[in-house]
Scaffold this motif. Structure first.
Motif, PDB file in Angstrom:
ATOM      1  N   PRO A 133      -7.176  14.624 -22.924  1.00 14.32           N
ATOM      2  CA  PRO A 133      -7.158  13.866 -21.803  1.00 14.32           C
ATOM      3  C   PRO A 133      -8.502  13.129 -21.425  1.00 14.32           C
ATOM      4  CG  PRO A 133      -7.168  16.134 -21.409  1.00 14.32           C
ATOM      5  CD  PRO A 133      -7.156  16.055 -22.853  1.00 14.32           C
ATOM      6  N   THR A 134      -8.217  11.966 -21.026  1.00 18.90           N
ATOM      7  CA  THR A 134      -9.321  11.162 -20.613  1.00 18.90           C
ATOM      8  C   THR A 134      -9.047  10.288 -19.225  1.00 18.90           C
ATOM      9  OG1 THR A 134      -8.598   9.258 -21.877  1.00 18.90           O
ATOM     10  CG2 THR A 134     -10.023  10.694 -22.762  1.00 18.90           C
ATOM     11  N   TYR A 135     -10.070  10.008 -18.532  1.00 17.82           N
ATOM     12  CA  TYR A 135      -9.846   9.322 -17.382  1.00 17.82           C
ATOM     13  C   TYR A 135     -11.087   8.297 -17.006  1.00 17.82           C
ATOM     14  CZ  TYR A 135     -12.253  12.513 -14.366  1.00 17.82           C
ATOM     15  OH  TYR A 135     -13.124  13.148 -13.754  1.00 17.82           O
ATOM     16  N   GLN A 136     -10.681   7.167 -16.435  1.00 18.58           N
ATOM     17  CA  GLN A 136     -11.637   6.115 -16.310  1.00 18.58           C
ATOM     18  C   GLN A 136     -11.586   5.642 -14.898  1.00 18.58           C
ATOM     19  OE1 GLN A 136     -11.177   2.390 -16.370  1.00 18.58           O
ATOM     20  NE2 GLN A 136     -13.428   2.178 -15.815  1.00 18.58           N
ATOM     21  N   GLY A 137     -12.696   5.071 -14.244  1.00 20.71           N
ATOM     22  CA  GLY A 137     -12.529   4.631 -12.668  1.00 20.71           C
ATOM     23  C   GLY A 137     -13.970   3.984 -12.335  1.00 20.71           C
ATOM     24  N   ILE A 138     -14.112   3.368 -11.233  1.00 23.34           N
ATOM     25  CA  ILE A 138     -15.239   2.855 -10.528  1.00 23.34           C
ATOM     26  C   ILE A 138     -15.372   3.654  -9.249  1.00 23.34           C
ATOM     27  CG2 ILE A 138     -16.030   0.915  -9.414  1.00 23.34           C
ATOM     28  CD1 ILE A 138     -15.743   0.143 -12.155  1.00 23.34           C
ATOM     29  N   THR A 139     -16.657   4.110  -9.323  1.00 18.46           N
ATOM     30  CA  THR A 139     -16.878   5.150  -8.139  1.00 18.46           C
ATOM     31  C   THR A 139     -16.325   5.035  -6.772  1.00 18.46           C
ATOM     32  OG1 THR A 139     -18.785   5.917  -9.447  1.00 18.46           O
ATOM     33  CG2 THR A 139     -18.863   6.589  -7.260  1.00 18.46           C
ATOM     34  N   PRO A 140     -16.529   4.144  -6.142  1.00 22.76           N
ATOM     35  CA  PRO A 140     -16.159   4.097  -4.652  1.00 22.76           C
ATOM     36  C   PRO A 140     -14.711   3.986  -4.658  1.00 22.76           C
ATOM     37  CG  PRO A 140     -17.933   2.239  -4.970  1.00 22.76           C
ATOM     38  CD  PRO A 140     -17.562   2.842  -6.282  1.00 22.76           C
ATOM     39  N   ALA A 141     -14.113   3.198  -5.544  1.00 20.42           N
ATOM     40  CA  ALA A 141     -12.577   3.359  -5.597  1.00 20.42           C
ATOM     41  C   ALA A 141     -11.958   4.523  -5.818  1.00 20.42           C
ATOM     42  CB  ALA A 141     -12.064   2.052  -6.589  1.00 20.42           C
ATOM     43  N   PHE A 142     -12.628   5.187  -6.667  1.00 16.86           N
ATOM     44  CA  PHE A 142     -12.169   6.610  -7.278  1.00 16.86           C
ATOM     45  C   PHE A 142     -12.123   7.515  -6.003  1.00 16.86           C
ATOM     46  CE2 PHE A 142     -12.803  10.663  -9.115  1.00 16.86           C
ATOM     47  CZ  PHE A 142     -11.629  10.897 -10.083  1.00 16.86           C
ATOM     48  N   TRP A 143     -13.378   7.648  -5.286  1.00 17.99           N
ATOM     49  CA  TRP A 143     -13.519   8.665  -4.238  1.00 17.99           C
ATOM     50  C   TRP A 143     -12.545   8.263  -3.039  1.00 17.99           C
ATOM     51  CZ3 TRP A 143     -14.788  13.362  -4.848  1.00 17.99           C
ATOM     52  CH2 TRP A 143     -15.708  13.616  -5.622  1.00 17.99           C
ATOM     53  N   ASN A 144     -12.259   6.889  -2.883  1.00 20.08           N
ATOM     54  CA  ASN A 144     -11.510   6.247  -1.795  1.00 20.08           C
ATOM     55  C   ASN A 144      -9.884   6.780  -2.250  1.00 20.08           C
ATOM     56  OD1 ASN A 144     -12.476   5.052   0.599  1.00 20.08           O
ATOM     57  ND2 ASN A 144     -13.999   4.233  -1.227  1.00 20.08           N
ATOM     58  N   SER A 145      -9.422   7.029  -3.648  1.00 21.22           N
ATOM     59  CA  SER A 145      -8.460   7.406  -3.793  1.00 21.22           C
ATOM     60  C   SER A 145      -8.048   8.825  -3.733  1.00 21.22           C
ATOM     61  CB  SER A 145      -8.190   6.940  -5.299  1.00 21.22           C
ATOM     62  OG  SER A 145      -8.435   7.748  -6.333  1.00 21.22           O
ATOM     63  N   CYS A 146      -9.110   9.513  -3.182  1.00 20.76           N
ATOM     64  CA  CYS A 146      -8.835  11.000  -3.031  1.00 20.76           C
ATOM     65  C   CYS A 146      -8.160  11.164  -1.766  1.00 20.76           C
ATOM     66  CB  CYS A 146     -10.189  11.710  -2.785  1.00 20.76           C
ATOM     67  SG  CYS A 146      -9.921  13.596  -2.690  1.00 20.76           S
ATOM     68  N   ASP A 147      -6.783  11.859  -1.931  1.00 19.94           N
ATOM     69  CA  ASP A 147      -5.942  11.988  -0.802  1.00 19.94           C
ATOM     70  C   ASP A 147      -5.522  13.525  -0.578  1.00 19.94           C
ATOM     71  OD1 ASP A 147      -4.218  12.664  -2.782  1.00 19.94           O
ATOM     72  OD2 ASP A 147      -2.284  11.734  -2.003  1.00 19.94           O
ATOM     73  N   ALA A 148      -6.132  14.495  -1.377  1.00 21.73           N
ATOM     74  CA  ALA A 148      -5.693  15.655  -1.138  1.00 21.73           C
ATOM     75  C   ALA A 148      -6.741  16.654  -1.829  1.00 21.73           C
ATOM     76  CB  ALA A 148      -4.470  16.095  -1.545  1.00 21.73           C
ATOM     77  N   ILE A 149      -7.358  17.668  -1.136  1.00 23.46           N
ATOM     78  CA  ILE A 149      -8.150  18.657  -1.467  1.00 23.46           C
ATOM     79  C   ILE A 149      -7.892  19.800  -1.043  1.00 23.46           C
ATOM     80  CG2 ILE A 149     -10.812  19.474  -1.677  1.00 23.46           C
ATOM     81  CD1 ILE A 149     -11.387  16.520  -0.438  1.00 23.46           C
ATOM     82  N   ALA A 150      -7.846  20.876  -2.429  1.00 20.46           N
ATOM     83  CA  ALA A 150      -7.230  22.196  -1.954  1.00 20.46           C
ATOM     84  C   ALA A 150      -8.314  22.929  -1.040  1.00 20.46           C
ATOM     85  CB  ALA A 150      -7.103  22.909  -3.226  1.00 20.46           C
ATOM     86  N   ASP A 151      -7.585  23.989  -0.417  1.00 16.62           N
ATOM     87  CA  ASP A 151      -8.222  24.628   0.619  1.00 16.62           C
ATOM     88  C   ASP A 151      -9.427  25.760  -0.024  1.00 16.62           C
ATOM     89  OD1 ASP A 151      -7.008  26.997  -0.275  1.00 16.62           O
ATOM     90  OD2 ASP A 151      -5.609  26.807   1.273  1.00 16.62           O
ATOM     91  N   GLU A 152     -10.186  26.289   0.771  1.00 15.91           N
ATOM     92  CA  GLU A 152     -11.343  26.959   0.435  1.00 15.91           C
ATOM     93  C   GLU A 152     -10.793  28.467  -0.363  1.00 15.91           C
ATOM     94  OE1 GLU A 152     -10.053  26.923   3.516  1.00 15.91           O
ATOM     95  OE2 GLU A 152      -9.956  28.825   4.532  1.00 15.91           O
ATOM     96  N   ASN A 153      -9.811  28.662  -0.332  1.00 14.09           N
ATOM     97  CA  ASN A 153      -9.097  29.721  -1.190  1.00 14.09           C
ATOM     98  C   ASN A 153      -9.517  29.501  -2.801  1.00 14.09           C
ATOM     99  OD1 ASN A 153      -8.493  31.525   0.725  1.00 14.09           O
ATOM    100  ND2 ASN A 153      -6.656  30.245   0.928  1.00 14.09           N
TER     101      ASN A 153
END
Lengths: 481, 442
Positions: free
Chosen positions: A422-442
């Motif tokens: 598996p590979t993935y590629q992106g441009i830094t600000p666009a990539f971090w702006n596409s972050c729409d969910a982060i799992a919780d502290e558990n």
């Protein structure tokens, strides 16, 4: 050791230096590894030396030595002064250090079990046991398991009156199985690749990892990858797990936020950064749920210490707050360039023989509010990727491409088939702006990076990155030749 | 610090009857670094590292230190004894090698190079920064010099000593959004061509300003020597180390004697002489043999240490890393033979292609096929109808080096040497259908 170090401070003071410091460092390392049933490393090393840094009429000089005599301290101090005078021949604005109080203190990494007191025999017995399990199938052509322990004892003395003694301890362990069959090669590691997990802890870390209990699974996953389908090409929602998220943070935020790099001082080697200083406080680095915090006080963090190598007390601060670029990794030399009167304290040197430079501190993605299961069940067409295998990013930290050990497709909220390469590629600000969910502290965990290279001459530093699995929408995956 | 000879004498005296190998490495290095037309770092370092390997009938222990007092050595030997005592015997562990005829390589030590002062280095930085300022550009770079001494000795009487000097001058110029870079490396600082390097970097920066975006895809490329050296390094490590070969992890595995690269390519590993010359023995004190890794496209030799050689039933080639290790033997004095085409001729013969000055941050994605990724850097240009037509924004390649080196159309007539992992010397290459998989923003 401070009476020995005092000679350098005395000579620098007499010469009229603006500032000087001496760092005496004793480092003990123990490295053990087993490869295919043989000892791959069995080394116990101790080094001792000192480095003198002098700021003279606004220009730097640095010299170091491992000859521990009063005469050598005097010679090296004078050499550092003469180098600073040579630096003055090509000087811009004079260097002015951000103010910091003087400290007289002792600090050490908290630990439960001193790893150097655990017999080598016990450690090798565990590594050989793992090796036997990993090589139970003939298609595992190489298996490497290892441990390493580092204790760095530092005495730091400055012309400003600081006398700081610190003892920093780290422990690490991990293993990797390489399966090869019919022209295909696949690897799987535990807990993470590139030498395994490493944290600022004692031997209790090794005991908590259940290394032997994971060997069979790792072997079977390496074998399964041989015949797994390839990572498809296209755009999918990407959920990053394990130490791959640490590498993503490291390369696209950590290095990008080193203020010396931002100002161009690394241009001749690994490059600069797109995150330039006029963007501070304004630039949308990521989506509003993205919070990235630098923390030199983080328990277990490899960059955790009482003080950095600029003699600045440990601090915690945001690099990205609610998606906005909010801070940098700083030293005392450059903090003023962004209008700060105090450094955030992220200046470190590799051992005694190197000049302190701005380094990535422990840098973590703060947890979100989504249970890990919901992250998957809420994904219609996605892919999970775990554990880094390959990394590359351009000289301004924009275009990156990562390869991972293993992936799984997600279809209609269900984790499905395993995929290889598996590979993935992106441009830094666009990539971090596409972050729409982060799992919780558990699901939050801390990962050590033990081999961060920077500078000329090259220096290695260690730091940690924490995070919970995070989802990035419509990411380009399956990039190949 | 004591001399290497006295350090070894002391260690062997304290070792008594133990089978012992000693590696002593001393470095004296200095580096001046400048950025934004200002000297930003200026450092000097003196260091000695001593590593001691003790063997006892199929058991091994090792310790390292840099303060070789009698007391610290006695403590370290006691620790090693304890490790040996509790260790299981490994029948595959080889005994120490016996002394072999060694020739000192005197062609890589130049006293004047070791003696360069901070002022000498600063003068070069001042000169380049001045040229940049006058051209409206900004200068960055390093000038490094030093000496390295290595002794490998063992209790069977083996004694191998090597010393070398090095000087490396590397500069980057920035002109607006244009970048240029050039370097020179030599064991003899007197041979560094500062003027050529300064001119090349500044010229590239001026010419690469205002780059245009081009779509990723497959292009004919002309890779300058730096870009080729970067790929050659990975090809040497993953392709021609005998351990990778024996485990089936190399693209050459099972293909010795067969054509693996384009027949225009010949690759050697030569520590004794030539542009990549260096230490003439390995870290067990075994003389390094010249290897013809690839002869006109055909895979011929592998880099062996004594362990992989025994498994293959051949003689060691003297390419051992410090023992024990997990990598196996590796080539570290790589040379790709020069061809017969100048860079200008390569450009002139190209209807449409991309000229790449250097690569940045290369890493393997699949070592078994040498599939790699990395970025272009420091001057990337479109070639149209035999001429450089305009600068282009940087591109990411994702490409199998083994495949790309099978599509070579021309080999440059001038070698350039680079201090990477060991010394790597390479010409420019013209390669067709090189895969650029994405683009960046500058």
């Amino acid at each position: 050791m401070f009476p020995f170090a005092g000679k350098a401070v005395e000579i620098a003071d007499r010469s009229g230096a603006d500032f000087a410091d001496i760092r005496v460092v004793e480092t003990r390392r123990q490295t053990l590894s087993v490869r295919n049933g043989e000892i791959g490393a069995i080394n116990d090393s101790v080094t001792l030396g000192f480095g003198v840094r002098v700021l003279y009429k606004g220009a730097w000089g640095f010299a170091s030595s491992d000859v521990m005599t009063a005469g050598e301290v005097a010679r090296v101090s004078r050499l550092a002064i003469s180098i600073a005078k040579a630096s003055a021949s090509l000087k811009g604005r004079p260097v002015r250090l951000a103010a910091e109080p003087a400290y007289r203190d002792f600090w050490q990494t908290p630990f439960i079990k001193d790893p150097f007191s655990v017999p080598v025999e016990k450690k090798l017995t565990l590594l050989f046991a793992i090796d036997r399990v990993l090589r139970k199938d003939r298609r595992i052509r190489s298996a490497v398991s290892g441990m390493n322990f580092i204790r760095e004892h530092q005495w730091h003395m400055t012309t400003e009156g600081s006398e700081i003694e610190q003892v920093l301890l780290s422990s690490g362990a991990g293993f990797e199985a390489n399966a090869i069959d019919k022209g295909e090669a696949q690897s799987r590691s535990y807990p993470s690749p590139h030498g395994g997990q490493i944290l600022s802890m004692g031997y209790e870390l090794i005991e908590s990892l259940d290394l032997a209990g994971n060997a069979e699974r790792v072997r079977e996953e390496a074998l399964a990858l041989l015949t797994a389908p390839r990572c498809p090409e296209g755009k999918k929602d990407l959920i990053i797990y394990g130490n791959q998220l640490a590498l993503q943070i490291h390369e696209s935020v950590g290095h990008a936020s080193e203020l010396d790099r931002v100002l161009g001082y690394e241009e001749s080697f690994a490059g600069s950064s797109f995150a330039t200083i006029e963007k501070l406080g304004k630039f949308r680095y990521g989506s509003p749920i993205v919070n990235l915090v630098a923390d030199a006080t983080l328990p277990g963090g490899l960059a955790t210490a009482g003080y950095d190598d600029d003699a600045v007390k440990a601090q915690r601060w945001h690099i990205v707050k609610d998606g906005i670029l909010s801070g940098y990794m700083t030293n005392r030399e450059f903090a003023g360039r962004i209008g700060r009167d105090r450094s955030w304290g992220s200046c470190r040197a590799d051992g005694y023989a190197n000049i302190p430079i701005t380094r990535i501190c422990n840098l973590s993605l703060m947890p979100g509010d989504v249970p890990e299961d919901a992250l998957i069940s809420d994904t219609k067409d996605g892919v999970i990727m775990e554990n880094n295998k390959s990394w590359s990013i351009d000289q301004k930290r924009l275009n990156f491409q990562f390869g991972c050990e293993i992936g799984w497709l997600i279809k209609n909220g269900k984790k499905g088939a395993m995929i290889k390469n598996p590979t993935y590629q992106g441009i830094t600000p666009a990539f971090w702006n596409s972050c729409d969910a982060i799992a919780d502290e558990n699901s939050w965990s801390l990962w050590g990076v033990a081999n961060c290279g920077k500078g000329e001459p090259p220096q290695t530093a260690m730091m940690c990155h924490g995070g919970s699995p995070a989802r990035f929408r419509k990411t380009r995956i399956g990039v190949g030749a | 610090m004591l001399s290497h000879e006295r350090i070894c004498d002391r260690i062997f005296r304290l070792a008594g009857r133990r089978r012992t190998e000693v590696i002593v490495t001393s470095t004296c290095s200095a580096l001046t670094r400048f950025a934004d037309n200002v000297i930003s770092q200026n450092v000097a370092d003196t260091a000695t590292e001593i590593s001691v390997r003790v063997l006892d009938n199929g058991r091994v222990a090792k310790f390292s230190l840099n303060q070789p007092s009698e007391a610290s050595l006695r403590t370290a030997f006691s620790g090693a004894d304890l490790i040996l005592k509790t260790q299981k015997k490994d029948p595959r562990l080889l005994p120490l090698p016996r002394p072999a005829g060694l020739k000192e390589n005197r062609s890589v030590f130049f006293p004047g190079t070791a003696d360069l002062t901070p002022s000498d280095r600063a003068a070069r930085a001042v000169s380049f920064a001045g040229k940049c300022r006058r051209a409206g550009a900004v200068g960055f770079g390093t000038f490094e010099n030093g000496t390295r001494m290595v002794t490998v000795a063992n209790s069977l009487g083996l004694r191998a000593f090597h010393r070398e000097t090095y000087a490396a001058y590397s500069v980057t110029a920035r002109h607006g959004d244009g970048f240029g870079w050039a370097q020179d490396y030599s064991c003899d600082s007197g041979r560094l061509d500062f003027e050529r390097v300064d001119r090349a970097a500044l010229d590239k920066a001026l010419r690469s300003a205002g780059p245009r975006a081009v779509p990723p895809g497959r292009y004919t490329v002309i890779l300058e020597p730096s870009a080729v050296a970067n790929l050659l390094l990975f090809l040497g490590i993953y392709g021609f180390g005998a351990r990778f070969y024996q485990e089936g992890q190399s693209f050459v595995s099972g293909r010795l004697g067969k054509k693996v690269l384009n027949d225009k390519l010949t690759i050697t590993d030569d520590a004794a002489e030539g542009p990549s010359a260096g230490m003439p023995f390995d870290y067990e004190g075994v003389p390094k043999r010249r290897l013809v890794l690839v002869d006109k496209g055909v895979a011929r030799d592998l880099a062996h240490d004594r362990q992989t050689a025994r498994e293959a039933g051949v003689r060691t080639t003297g390419h051992a890393l410090p023992m024990p290790n997990t990598y196996g033997p590796l080539p570290s004095n790589l040379v790709m033979a020069a061809g017969d085409r100048s860079l200008k001729e390569m450009i002139r013969s190209t209807k449409k292609g991309i000229l790449v000055t250097s690569f940045h941050y290369c890493n393997p994605l699949k070592p078994i096929t040498l599939e790699m990724t990395g970025m272009t850097r420091n001057g990337t240009f479109m070639i149209e109808n035999g001429r450089i037509s305009y600068p282009v924004k940087n591109l990411r390649f994702t490409e199998s080096v083994a495949d790309a080196f099978n599509r070579v159309e021309a080999v440059g007539d001038r070698l350039e040497s680079f201090l990477l992992w060991g010394t790597v010397s390479a010409p420019a290459l013209k390669i067709k259908d090189f895969n650029f998989s994405s683009a960046t923003m500058f």
